[in-house]
Design a protein around this motif. Structure first.
Motif, PDB file in Angstrom:
ATOM      1  N   PRO A 160       0.808  -1.225   0.000  1.00 52.55           N
ATOM      2  CA  PRO A 160       0.000   0.000   0.000  1.00 52.55           C
ATOM      3  C   PRO A 160       0.838   1.271   0.000  1.00 52.55           C
ATOM      4  O   PRO A 160       0.326   2.348  -0.290  1.00 52.55           O
ATOM      5  CB  PRO A 160      -0.830  -0.114   1.280  1.00 52.55           C
ATOM      6  CG  PRO A 160      -0.083  -1.066   2.143  1.00 52.55           C
ATOM      7  CD  PRO A 160       0.629  -2.007   1.233  1.00 52.55           C
ATOM      8  N   TYR A 187       1.483   6.911  -1.207  1.00 51.19           N
ATOM      9  CA  TYR A 187       0.475   6.000  -0.672  1.00 51.19           C
ATOM     10  C   TYR A 187      -0.643   5.767  -1.680  1.00 51.19           C
ATOM     11  O   TYR A 187      -1.002   6.640  -2.460  1.00 51.19           O
ATOM     12  CB  TYR A 187      -0.089   6.516   0.654  1.00 51.19           C
ATOM     13  CG  TYR A 187      -0.835   7.840   0.584  1.00 51.19           C
ATOM     14  CD1 TYR A 187      -2.217   7.876   0.400  1.00 51.19           C
ATOM     15  CD2 TYR A 187      -0.157   9.052   0.742  1.00 51.19           C
ATOM     16  CE1 TYR A 187      -2.901   9.085   0.361  1.00 51.19           C
ATOM     17  CE2 TYR A 187      -0.835  10.261   0.700  1.00 51.19           C
ATOM     18  CZ  TYR A 187      -2.201  10.274   0.505  1.00 51.19           C
ATOM     19  OH  TYR A 187      -2.885  11.471   0.455  1.00 51.19           O
ATOM     20  N   GLN A 223      -4.201   5.169  -1.973  1.00 55.84           N
ATOM     21  CA  GLN A 223      -5.481   5.291  -1.288  1.00 55.84           C
ATOM     22  C   GLN A 223      -6.535   4.343  -1.856  1.00 55.84           C
ATOM     23  O   GLN A 223      -7.431   3.893  -1.147  1.00 55.84           O
ATOM     24  CB  GLN A 223      -5.977   6.737  -1.391  1.00 55.84           C
ATOM     25  CG  GLN A 223      -7.137   7.070  -0.470  1.00 55.84           C
ATOM     26  CD  GLN A 223      -6.715   7.213   0.981  1.00 55.84           C
ATOM     27  OE1 GLN A 223      -5.860   8.023   1.315  1.00 55.84           O
ATOM     28  NE2 GLN A 223      -7.302   6.428   1.864  1.00 55.84           N
ATOM     29  N   ASN A 224      -6.419   4.009  -3.134  1.00 53.80           N
ATOM     30  CA  ASN A 224      -7.423   3.155  -3.781  1.00 53.80           C
ATOM     31  C   ASN A 224      -7.081   1.672  -3.694  1.00 53.80           C
ATOM     32  O   ASN A 224      -7.721   0.843  -4.337  1.00 53.80           O
ATOM     33  CB  ASN A 224      -7.601   3.563  -5.245  1.00 53.80           C
ATOM     34  CG  ASN A 224      -6.319   3.386  -6.069  1.00 53.80           C
ATOM     35  OD1 ASN A 224      -5.221   3.397  -5.510  1.00 53.80           O
ATOM     36  ND2 ASN A 224      -6.458   3.248  -7.377  1.00 53.80           N
ATOM     37  N   GLU A 240       0.380   4.933   8.392  1.00 60.06           N
ATOM     38  CA  GLU A 240      -0.766   4.022   8.403  1.00 60.06           C
ATOM     39  C   GLU A 240      -1.699   4.325   9.562  1.00 60.06           C
ATOM     40  O   GLU A 240      -2.915   4.139   9.466  1.00 60.06           O
ATOM     41  CB  GLU A 240      -0.291   2.569   8.464  1.00 60.06           C
ATOM     42  CG  GLU A 240      -1.357   1.538   8.809  1.00 60.06           C
ATOM     43  CD  GLU A 240      -2.507   1.437   7.819  1.00 60.06           C
ATOM     44  OE1 GLU A 240      -3.574   0.931   8.203  1.00 60.06           O
ATOM     45  OE2 GLU A 240      -2.342   1.869   6.656  1.00 60.06           O
ATOM     46  N   LEU A 249      -3.871   7.021   7.909  1.00 60.67           N
ATOM     47  CA  LEU A 249      -4.575   6.697   6.665  1.00 60.67           C
ATOM     48  C   LEU A 249      -5.410   5.421   6.758  1.00 60.67           C
ATOM     49  O   LEU A 249      -6.455   5.313   6.118  1.00 60.67           O
ATOM     50  CB  LEU A 249      -3.566   6.564   5.514  1.00 60.67           C
ATOM     51  CG  LEU A 249      -2.782   7.832   5.156  1.00 60.67           C
ATOM     52  CD1 LEU A 249      -1.812   7.545   4.009  1.00 60.67           C
ATOM     53  CD2 LEU A 249      -3.728   8.964   4.776  1.00 60.67           C
ATOM     54  N   ILE A 309      -5.012   2.460   5.481  1.00 59.79           N
ATOM     55  CA  ILE A 309      -5.167   1.692   4.238  1.00 59.79           C
ATOM     56  C   ILE A 309      -5.016   0.202   4.507  1.00 59.79           C
ATOM     57  O   ILE A 309      -5.782  -0.622   3.983  1.00 59.79           O
ATOM     58  CB  ILE A 309      -4.142   2.158   3.182  1.00 59.79           C
ATOM     59  CG1 ILE A 309      -4.361   3.630   2.849  1.00 59.79           C
ATOM     60  CG2 ILE A 309      -4.247   1.299   1.922  1.00 59.79           C
ATOM     61  CD1 ILE A 309      -3.306   4.217   1.926  1.00 59.79           C
ATOM     62  N   THR A 310      -4.049  -0.169   5.330  1.00 60.63           N
ATOM     63  CA  THR A 310      -3.831  -1.583   5.630  1.00 60.63           C
ATOM     64  C   THR A 310      -5.036  -2.183   6.349  1.00 60.63           C
ATOM     65  O   THR A 310      -5.445  -3.317   6.064  1.00 60.63           O
ATOM     66  CB  THR A 310      -2.555  -1.759   6.471  1.00 60.63           C
ATOM     67  OG1 THR A 310      -1.434  -1.312   5.704  1.00 60.63           O
ATOM     68  CG2 THR A 310      -2.349  -3.213   6.870  1.00 60.63           C
ATOM     69  N   LYS A 350      -8.132  -1.282   6.024  1.00 64.27           N
ATOM     70  CA  LYS A 350      -9.188  -1.466   5.022  1.00 64.27           C
ATOM     71  C   LYS A 350      -8.897  -2.674   4.138  1.00 64.27           C
ATOM     72  O   LYS A 350      -9.819  -3.391   3.724  1.00 64.27           O
ATOM     73  CB  LYS A 350      -9.326  -0.202   4.181  1.00 64.27           C
ATOM     74  CG  LYS A 350      -9.858   0.995   4.974  1.00 64.27           C
ATOM     75  CD  LYS A 350      -9.781   2.277   4.161  1.00 64.27           C
ATOM     76  CE  LYS A 350     -10.204   3.476   5.008  1.00 64.27           C
ATOM     77  NZ  LYS A 350      -9.992   4.762   4.294  1.00 64.27           N
TER      78      LYS A 350
END
Length: 349
Positions: A65, A99, A101-102, A134, A137, A139-140, A142
């Motif tokens: 990510p 990063y 995001q998608n 992280e 954000l 992301i991990t 999610k």
């Protein structure tokens, strides 16, 4: 030393014809107090899962990510990959973090392909999925929600303890043998760690994270990565004993390798960080790789060779038998539970 950073220099990007050079007055360090903070740059890839072709790393597919890593580990092989983005393997690698995001939506689309057959995907095959940003954000986290939604196996490699934030998801995945996590541990000496990998979690924090996640049934393991002869090779038995007591189920190791521009970054760093033993460390690394800091040969680059390396392998094998018994291999994760509907588990109701 530049406080809080692993690399102490910028190095030339091999793929750029021109480069910016910032001149400064003698005696004034451009990276001293007041230096620019880490930059975080969003990028929007079209794909997110990578097929791994190397026979040395023990994974089929990886997902990263983030590109670049604020942990600042001086030896990190991923530093070279930052050059593909127009940055360099030195300070840029840890001061400019890209990063994705998608990433979670891309992963879900990947799972929804009609012909897709599940296979374990490893987070952090290149850079750490639990690096500091992280926390903000997510992301991990999610991504883990997507893995759980589709009951898909996932492996994690990390030097941070933010994984405990996601203990709920990891424990749910672990109940179905869908998750394993490897904590990278290089030293028990906090003074060495602060120089070697300045923005990672302390080893004691990692051991506590292993203990906490193991109690929840999460398969935790360690990787002594990398072993740097002359610096941390003598710690192998103590690291393995501490990890075993914390609940780790198995251990592995890699020898340090300094490919591409990493050799230049590392050599500059070790002379500043450990001037009393820099020559010894560099010579022993060269001794493990046929007289060179750089070694790209499959089968040799992560294992090393020579009499000194043989002694390290023997020390590791003896320590593994002593502290982990017959636990030589991590059990495979399940792929038979994968839910092949566009809504994941919710599509079953």
């Amino acid at each position: 030393m530049i406080k809080g950073r692993g690399a102490q220099i910028q190095v030339k990007n091999r793929f750029l014809l021109h480069e910016y050079v910032q001149e400064h007055l003698e005696g004034i360090d451009e990276y001293d107090e007041g230096a620019p903070p880490t930059q975080y740059v969003p990028i929007f890839p079209k794909t997110i899962v990578n097929k791994v072709v190397s026979p040395d790393v023990g994974m089929e597919f990886s997902l990263n990510p983030y590109q670049g890593c604020e942990h600042g580990c001086i030896y990190c092989y991923a530093r070279n990959s930052h050059e593909y983005w127009g940055y360099n393997a030195g300070l840029d690698f840890e001061r400019v973090v890209l990063y994705k995001q998608n990433a979670p939506s891309l992963l879900e689309s990947y799972f929804q392909k009609p012909t897709y057959e599940p296979a374990t995907i490893v987070l952090s095959g290149n850079t750490d999925c639990y690096q500091p940003i992280e926390r903000k954000l997510g992301i991990t986290r999610k991504l883990l929600e997507v893995f759980l939604k589709y009951k898909h196996p996932v492996g994690i490699i990390t030097k941070n303890v933010l994984a405990t934030r996601d203990a709920d998801l990891l424990s749910d995945l672990a109940k179905d043998d869908l998750a394993t996590i490897i904590f990278s541990v290089t030293t028990l000496d906090e003074k060495v760690r602060r120089k070697l990998e300045p923005r990672t979690a302390t080893t004691q924090q990692k051991l506590r994270a292993i203990e906490a996640l193991s109690r929840l049934g999460v398969n935790c393991n360690i990787m002594i990565g990398p072993i740097i002869p002359g610096l941390n090779d003598h710690e192998i038995p103590n690291i393995m004993e501490a990890a075993s007591k914390a609940g780790a189920r198995s251990a592995g190791f890699t020898m340090v390798r300094l490919n591409g521009q990493i050799g230049q970054v590392f050599e500059h760093w070790v002379k500043k960080a450990f001037p009393d033993r820099a020559t010894k460390i560099l010579n022993q690394i060269k001794g493990a790789h046929g007289g060179q800091l750089n070694d790209s040969r499959f089968g040799k680059r992560m294992q090393g060779e020579g009499i000194m390396v043989e002694s390290i392998h023997k020390l590791f094998a003896i320590s593994k038998t002593k502290y982990f018994g017959n636990s030589h291999h991590r059990p495979p994760l399940r792929t038979d539970l994968f839910v092949k509907t566009k809504r994941g588990q919710m599509g079953l109701f």
